[in-house]
Motif scaffolding. Structure first.
Motif, short mmCIF file in Angstrom:
data_model
loop_
_atom_site.label_atom_id
_atom_site.label_comp_id
_atom_site.label_asym_id
_atom_site.label_seq_id
_atom_site.Cartn_x
_atom_site.Cartn_y
_atom_site.Cartn_z
N VAL A 1 -2.45 2.61 -0.65
CA VAL A 1 -2.25 1.25 -0.18
C VAL A 1 -2.48 0.25 -1.32
O VAL A 1 -1.73 -0.71 -1.49
CB VAL A 1 -3.19 0.94 1.00
CG1 VAL A 1 -3.13 -0.55 1.37
CG2 VAL A 1 -2.83 1.79 2.21
N ALA A 2 -3.52 0.50 -2.14
CA ALA A 2 -3.82 -0.38 -3.27
C ALA A 2 -2.66 -0.39 -4.26
O ALA A 2 -2.33 -1.43 -4.84
CB ALA A 2 -5.11 0.07 -3.96
N TRP A 3 -2.02 0.76 -4.45
CA TRP A 3 -0.88 0.83 -5.36
C TRP A 3 0.29 0.01 -4.81
O TRP A 3 0.95 -0.73 -5.55
CB TRP A 3 -0.46 2.28 -5.55
CG TRP A 3 0.80 2.41 -6.37
CD1 TRP A 3 2.06 2.65 -5.93
CD2 TRP A 3 0.91 2.26 -7.79
NE1 TRP A 3 2.94 2.66 -6.97
CE2 TRP A 3 2.27 2.42 -8.12
CE3 TRP A 3 -0.02 1.99 -8.80
CZ2 TRP A 3 2.72 2.33 -9.44
CZ3 TRP A 3 0.44 1.91 -10.11
CH2 TRP A 3 1.80 2.08 -10.41
N GLU A 4 0.55 0.14 -3.51
CA GLU A 4 1.65 -0.61 -2.91
C GLU A 4 1.41 -2.12 -3.00
O GLU A 4 2.32 -2.90 -3.28
CB GLU A 4 1.82 -0.19 -1.44
CG GLU A 4 2.31 1.25 -1.27
CD GLU A 4 2.35 1.68 0.17
OE1 GLU A 4 2.01 0.85 1.05
OE2 GLU A 4 2.70 2.85 0.45
N LEU A 5 0.17 -2.53 -2.80
CA LEU A 5 -0.17 -3.96 -2.92
C LEU A 5 0.00 -4.43 -4.36
O LEU A 5 0.51 -5.53 -4.61
CB LEU A 5 -1.60 -4.20 -2.45
CG LEU A 5 -1.82 -4.18 -0.94
CD1 LEU A 5 -3.31 -4.11 -0.62
CD2 LEU A 5 -1.19 -5.40 -0.28
N ALA A 6 -0.43 -3.62 -5.31
CA ALA A 6 -0.33 -4.00 -6.72
C ALA A 6 1.12 -4.09 -7.17
O ALA A 6 1.45 -4.85 -8.09
CB ALA A 6 -1.08 -2.98 -7.59
N ASP A 7 1.98 -3.33 -6.52
CA ASP A 7 3.40 -3.33 -6.88
C ASP A 7 4.14 -4.50 -6.25
O ASP A 7 5.32 -4.70 -6.50
CB ASP A 7 4.03 -2.01 -6.43
CG ASP A 7 5.30 -1.69 -7.21
OD1 ASP A 7 5.35 -2.01 -8.41
OD2 ASP A 7 6.23 -1.12 -6.61
N ASP A 8 3.46 -5.29 -5.43
CA ASP A 8 4.09 -6.43 -4.74
C ASP A 8 3.18 -7.64 -4.84
O ASP A 8 2.72 -8.19 -3.84
CB ASP A 8 4.34 -6.06 -3.27
CG ASP A 8 5.10 -7.15 -2.52
OD1 ASP A 8 5.82 -7.95 -3.18
OD2 ASP A 8 4.97 -7.23 -1.29
N SER B 1 1.36 -3.81 -17.14
CA SER B 1 1.65 -5.14 -16.61
C SER B 1 0.45 -5.64 -15.82
O SER B 1 -0.57 -4.94 -15.69
CB SER B 1 2.88 -5.09 -15.70
OG SER B 1 2.61 -4.30 -14.54
N VAL B 2 0.58 -6.83 -15.26
CA VAL B 2 -0.47 -7.35 -14.38
C VAL B 2 -0.64 -6.43 -13.18
O VAL B 2 -1.75 -6.25 -12.67
CB VAL B 2 -0.13 -8.79 -13.93
CG1 VAL B 2 -1.15 -9.28 -12.92
CG2 VAL B 2 -0.11 -9.73 -15.13
N SER B 3 0.44 -5.81 -12.73
CA SER B 3 0.35 -4.86 -11.62
C SER B 3 -0.55 -3.67 -11.97
O SER B 3 -1.27 -3.14 -11.12
CB SER B 3 1.74 -4.37 -11.21
OG SER B 3 2.48 -5.38 -10.58
N THR B 4 -0.49 -3.23 -13.24
CA THR B 4 -1.37 -2.15 -13.68
C THR B 4 -2.83 -2.56 -13.52
O THR B 4 -3.65 -1.80 -13.01
CB THR B 4 -1.11 -1.82 -15.16
OG1 THR B 4 0.29 -1.61 -15.38
CG2 THR B 4 -1.88 -0.57 -15.58
N ALA B 5 -3.14 -3.78 -13.96
CA ALA B 5 -4.51 -4.28 -13.83
C ALA B 5 -4.92 -4.41 -12.38
O ALA B 5 -6.06 -4.11 -12.00
CB ALA B 5 -4.64 -5.63 -14.55
#
Length: 217
Positions: free
Chosen positions: A144-151, A108-112
């Motif tokens: 932190v980058a993962w949490e931001l990408a997930d939101d 998804s865009v979150s993956t990118a």
């Protein structure tokens, strides 16, 4: 994340090729989706990073670089580095793993966004930090980058409209201490992420790379 490798932080100089040696571009050439980079308005150096593959060897994502190759060497001042990296991620649905034993999440865009965020961290960490502490810092910031990408709808992101193949496209965008990150969707069955430092994201445009071999150093 179903891929087995991440965006590289520092490609480094190319070693002399031996007969039959695999070139960096070879992985890009086996992908079943188009690669994106900065459009023709960018006239600076272009270079390849690396591809990420699934367990069966299928190429899932990869990165193309523009500007100066980021360096983590002590003598290199990160504040003077100017680069922008484009991350192309194949759009994949939920599917069975190659060995049939599990299920792979849809991209998804979150993956990118996560690949772009972790890529920025990998090439811009604080140089004044002791080497022994760097991995702990990188692990923490990657989380932190993962949490931001997930939101992507959260307060940490704003909207930035940039051209993709000439079509105005909305991206999720955020600035950090070490640079900027953005992520959005293209029209060619891929998601686009990007990160950079020293180059403003506001004047960029993205386009399908017509000849990926032109990025070879």
């Amino acid at each position: 994340m179903e891929t087995t490798s991440r965006v590289a932080g520092e490609p480094g100089p190319a070693a002399p090729e031996e007969p039959g040696a695999e070139r960096a571009v070879d992985g890009f050439l086996t992908a079943s989706f188009p690669w994106y980079g900065l459009d023709e308005a960018f006239t600076g150096p272009r270079w390849l990073m690396q591809v990420g593959t699934a367990a069966d060897g299928t190429v899932e994502h990869g990165s193309t670089g523009h500007g100066e190759v980021p360096s983590l060497k002590v003598e290199a001042n990160p504040d003077n580095q100017r680069f922008a990296v484009t991350v192309t991620v194949a759009s994949r649905p939920v599917r069975r793993s190659a060995d049939g034993t599990g299920v792979l999440e849809a991209t998804s865009v979150s993956t990118a966004a996560w690949l772009a965020g972790s890529g920025l961290l990998s090439c811009t960490w604080p140089q004044e930090m002791e080497r022994g502490l760097r991995q702990d810092w990188l692990d923490q910031q990657t989380s932190v980058a993962w949490e931001l990408a997930d939101d992507l709808g959260g307060a940490g992101w704003s909207t930035l409209t940039l051209p993709v193949d000439g079509v105005p496209t909305d991206f999720h965008y955020r600035e950090a201490e070490y640079g900027w990150v953005l992520a959005g969707a293209a029209q060619e069955g891929v998601h686009i992420g990007a990160y950079g430092r020293g180059m403003s994201a506001y004047g960029l445009g993205f386009a399908v790379v017509k000849d990926i071999t032109s990025y070879e150093q």
